[in-house]
Design a protein around this motif. Structure first.
Motif, mmCIF file in Angstrom:
data_model
loop_
_atom_site.group_PDB
_atom_site.id
_atom_site.type_symbol
_atom_site.label_atom_id
_atom_site.label_comp_id
_atom_site.label_asym_id
_atom_site.label_seq_id
_atom_site.Cartn_x
_atom_site.Cartn_y
_atom_site.Cartn_z
ATOM 1 N N ASN A 171 0.833 -1.202 0.000
ATOM 2 C CA ASN A 171 0.000 0.000 0.000
ATOM 3 C C ASN A 171 0.869 1.253 0.000
ATOM 4 O OD1 ASN A 171 -2.474 -1.488 0.209
ATOM 5 N ND2 ASN A 171 -1.991 -1.821 2.364
ATOM 6 N N TYR A 172 0.473 2.230 -0.801
ATOM 7 C CA TYR A 172 1.188 3.490 -0.920
ATOM 8 C C TYR A 172 0.574 4.521 0.024
ATOM 9 C CZ TYR A 172 2.947 7.803 -3.114
ATOM 10 O OH TYR A 172 3.535 9.011 -3.354
ATOM 11 N N HIS A 173 1.431 5.116 0.878
ATOM 12 C CA HIS A 173 0.956 6.136 1.804
ATOM 13 C C HIS A 173 1.990 7.260 1.855
ATOM 14 C CE1 HIS A 173 -1.053 8.024 5.152
ATOM 15 N NE2 HIS A 173 0.042 7.953 5.879
ATOM 16 N N PHE A 174 1.767 8.293 1.038
ATOM 17 C CA PHE A 174 2.699 9.411 0.943
ATOM 18 C C PHE A 174 2.661 10.253 2.216
ATOM 19 C CE2 PHE A 174 3.634 13.842 -0.390
ATOM 20 C CZ PHE A 174 4.945 13.645 -0.782
ATOM 21 N N GLN A 175 3.847 10.583 2.720
ATOM 22 C CA GLN A 175 3.986 11.443 3.891
ATOM 23 C C GLN A 175 4.976 12.550 3.518
ATOM 24 O OE1 GLN A 175 4.344 9.030 7.667
ATOM 25 N NE2 GLN A 175 4.504 7.400 6.146
ATOM 26 N N PRO A 176 4.466 13.752 3.190
ATOM 27 C CA PRO A 176 5.338 14.811 2.672
ATOM 28 C C PRO A 176 6.529 15.138 3.565
ATOM 29 C CG PRO A 176 3.097 15.636 3.068
ATOM 30 C CD PRO A 176 3.084 14.169 3.328
ATOM 31 N N GLN A 177 6.377 15.003 4.862
ATOM 32 C CA GLN A 177 7.480 15.331 5.770
ATOM 33 C C GLN A 177 8.648 14.349 5.625
ATOM 34 O OE1 GLN A 177 4.557 14.025 6.654
ATOM 35 N NE2 GLN A 177 4.823 12.510 8.256
#
Length: 124
Positions: A40-46
């Protein structure tokens, strides 16, 4: 075939990942850092700086192991490619840079406003 480093740059949805999968070599991109063990892809900008450091470190590792590497990241501005250019020069490995201009659905759900800002910053 001798090992080489290929960088693929372009806006989200331009076909970078699609092109990368057709080329010989290990395919890497910073977005892979945000994929968990379940896929699963879960982008976290930080964590984006960490993702780019990871991508560069993986590139170095595979090149040192004798494998060709294809890196597909946006690389909007030239400085974003510099560490890869330096790595290729240090290891004396041929470097190819490809640019994608396609118009596909971006698979990571990047907002249109973000893509617009990226387009404005784009360096040919």
């Amino acid at each position: 075939m001798a090992k080489q480093l290929t960088l693929i740059r372009g806006l989200p949805g331009s076909g970078k990942s699609t092109l990368a999968k057709t080329l010989d070599g290990v395919h890497l991109e910073a977005d892979q850092y945000f994929v968990n063990e379940q896929g699963n892809y879960h982008f976290q900008p930080q964590l984006l700086p960490d993702a780019h450091q990871w991508c560069l470190a993986q590139t170095r590792e595979y090149l040192l192991a004798g494998q060709s590497v294809v890196v597909s990241n946006t690389f909007i501005e030239h400085w974003e490619m510099q560490a890869y250019v330096d790595l290729a020069n240090t290891l004396n490995i041929p470097l190819t840079i490809k640019v994608c201009h396609g118009k596909y659905k971006n698979i990571h759900g990047v907002p249109a406003e973000t893509i617009k800002k990226m387009r404005q910053k784009w360096q040919d």
